[in-house]
Write a protein that holds these residues in place. Structure first.
Motif, PDB file in Angstrom:
ATOM      1  N   HIS A 218       0.806  -1.223   0.000  1.00 14.75           N
ATOM      2  CA  HIS A 218       0.000   0.000   0.000  1.00 14.75           C
ATOM      3  C   HIS A 218       0.840   1.274   0.000  1.00 14.75           C
ATOM      4  N   ALA A 219       2.106   1.165   0.395  1.00 14.57           N
ATOM      5  CA  ALA A 219       3.014   2.320   0.444  1.00 14.57           C
ATOM      6  C   ALA A 219       4.355   1.890  -0.155  1.00 14.57           C
TER       7      ALA A 219
ATOM      8  N   GLN B  42      -8.092   6.403   2.639  1.00 13.07           N
ATOM      9  CA  GLN B  42      -8.338   5.061   2.091  1.00 13.07           C
ATOM     10  C   GLN B  42      -7.066   4.209   2.154  1.00 13.07           C
ATOM     11  N   GLN B  43      -5.924   4.811   1.859  1.00 13.81           N
ATOM     12  CA  GLN B  43      -4.656   4.089   1.955  1.00 13.81           C
ATOM     13  C   GLN B  43      -4.422   3.602   3.383  1.00 13.81           C
TER      14      GLN B  43
ATOM     15  N   ASN C 172      -6.715   0.734   4.245  1.00 13.74           N
ATOM     16  CA  ASN C 172      -6.276  -0.507   3.605  1.00 13.74           C
ATOM     17  C   ASN C 172      -5.086  -1.128   4.335  1.00 13.74           C
TER      18      ASN C 172
ATOM     19  N   ALA D 299       1.651   8.985   4.090  1.00 14.04           N
ATOM     20  CA  ALA D 299       0.260   8.633   3.787  1.00 14.04           C
ATOM     21  C   ALA D 299      -0.289   9.596   2.743  1.00 14.04           C
ATOM     22  N   THR D 300      -0.967   9.046   1.759  1.00 15.71           N
ATOM     23  CA  THR D 300      -1.515   9.866   0.684  1.00 15.71           C
ATOM     24  C   THR D 300      -3.034  10.032   0.766  1.00 15.71           C
ATOM     25  N   SER D 301      -3.703   9.176   1.556  1.00 13.27           N
ATOM     26  CA  SER D 301      -5.162   9.291   1.686  1.00 13.27           C
ATOM     27  C   SER D 301      -5.656   8.486   2.879  1.00 13.27           C
TER      28      SER D 301
END
Length: 89
Positions: free
Chosen positions: A38-39, A70-71, A74, A66-68
Protein backbone atom coordinates in the motif's frame (compact mmCIF):
# COMPACT_ATOMS: atom_id res chain seq x y z
CA UNK A 1 -24.02 22.56 7.34
CA UNK A 2 -22.15 20.55 4.76
CA UNK A 3 -22.81 16.84 4.24
CA UNK A 4 -19.15 16.27 3.47
CA UNK A 5 -16.95 14.76 6.15
CA UNK A 6 -14.13 17.08 6.99
CA UNK A 7 -10.77 15.33 7.11
CA UNK A 8 -8.84 15.77 10.33
CA UNK A 9 -5.59 15.09 8.51
CA UNK A 10 -4.06 16.78 5.52
CA UNK A 11 -2.53 14.50 2.93
CA UNK A 12 0.19 13.74 2.10
CA UNK A 13 1.61 13.45 5.63
CA UNK A 14 4.08 11.36 7.59
CA UNK A 15 2.18 8.75 9.60
CA UNK A 16 3.69 6.27 12.09
CA UNK A 17 2.17 2.80 12.38
CA UNK A 18 2.98 0.77 15.48
CA UNK A 19 2.69 -2.95 14.86
CA UNK A 20 3.15 -5.55 17.58
CA UNK A 21 3.55 -9.29 17.27
CA UNK A 22 5.29 -12.31 18.71
CA UNK A 23 9.00 -12.52 18.06
CA UNK A 24 9.65 -14.32 14.79
CA UNK A 25 12.67 -14.20 12.48
CA UNK A 26 10.51 -13.17 9.50
CA UNK A 27 8.37 -10.60 11.36
CA UNK A 28 10.14 -7.48 10.11
CA UNK A 29 10.44 -8.55 6.48
CA UNK A 30 6.90 -9.92 6.33
CA UNK A 31 5.25 -6.88 7.90
CA UNK A 32 7.36 -4.49 5.82
CA UNK A 33 6.18 -6.24 2.65
CA UNK A 34 2.53 -6.04 3.77
CA UNK A 35 2.90 -2.27 4.28
CA UNK A 36 4.78 -1.86 0.96
CA UNK A 37 1.79 -3.23 -0.93
CA UNK A 38 0.00 0.00 0.00
CA UNK A 39 3.01 2.32 0.44
CA UNK A 40 5.61 1.23 -2.14
CA UNK A 41 7.94 4.14 -1.36
CA UNK A 42 8.62 2.84 2.18
CA UNK A 43 12.34 3.14 2.97
CA UNK A 44 14.32 0.92 5.34
CA UNK A 45 15.18 3.98 7.46
CA UNK A 46 11.46 4.35 8.21
CA UNK A 47 11.29 0.93 9.90
CA UNK A 48 12.32 0.77 13.57
CA UNK A 49 12.29 -2.47 15.57
CA UNK A 50 12.11 -2.78 19.35
CA UNK A 51 12.07 -5.97 21.36
CA UNK A 52 9.99 -6.36 24.52
CA UNK A 53 11.82 -6.51 27.84
CA UNK A 54 11.08 -10.22 28.12
CA UNK A 55 12.12 -10.84 24.51
CA UNK A 56 8.87 -12.53 23.52
CA UNK A 57 7.39 -9.71 21.40
CA UNK A 58 8.46 -7.26 18.73
CA UNK A 59 7.20 -3.70 18.35
CA UNK A 60 7.72 -2.34 14.87
CA UNK A 61 7.26 1.34 14.06
CA UNK A 62 6.80 1.92 10.35
CA UNK A 63 6.52 5.55 9.27
CA UNK A 64 4.93 6.06 5.85
CA UNK A 65 4.03 9.03 3.74
CA UNK A 66 0.26 8.63 3.79
CA UNK A 67 -1.52 9.87 0.68
CA UNK A 68 -5.16 9.29 1.69
CA UNK A 69 -7.51 8.02 4.36
CA UNK A 70 -8.34 5.06 2.09
CA UNK A 71 -4.66 4.09 1.95
CA UNK A 72 -4.44 4.11 5.77
CA UNK A 73 -7.64 2.07 6.06
CA UNK A 74 -6.28 -0.51 3.60
CA UNK A 75 -3.01 -0.80 5.53
CA UNK A 76 -4.84 -1.25 8.84
CA UNK A 77 -7.11 -3.91 7.34
CA UNK A 78 -4.14 -5.80 5.88
CA UNK A 79 -2.19 -5.66 9.14
CA UNK A 80 -5.00 -6.49 11.54
CA UNK A 81 -5.92 -9.51 9.40
CA UNK A 82 -2.37 -10.84 9.31
CA UNK A 83 -1.67 -13.86 11.55
CA UNK A 84 1.70 -12.50 12.78
CA UNK A 85 0.15 -9.26 14.06
CA UNK A 86 -1.26 -9.01 17.57
CA UNK A 87 -2.00 -5.26 17.63
CA UNK A 88 -1.81 -2.17 15.40
CA UNK A 89 -1.77 1.34 16.83
Amino acid sequence: MSDEKQELMEFPCRFPLKIMGERHEAFVSTITEVVRIHAPDLAEIDVVLRESSGGRFYALTVTITATSRQQLDNIYLSLTGHPMVKMVL
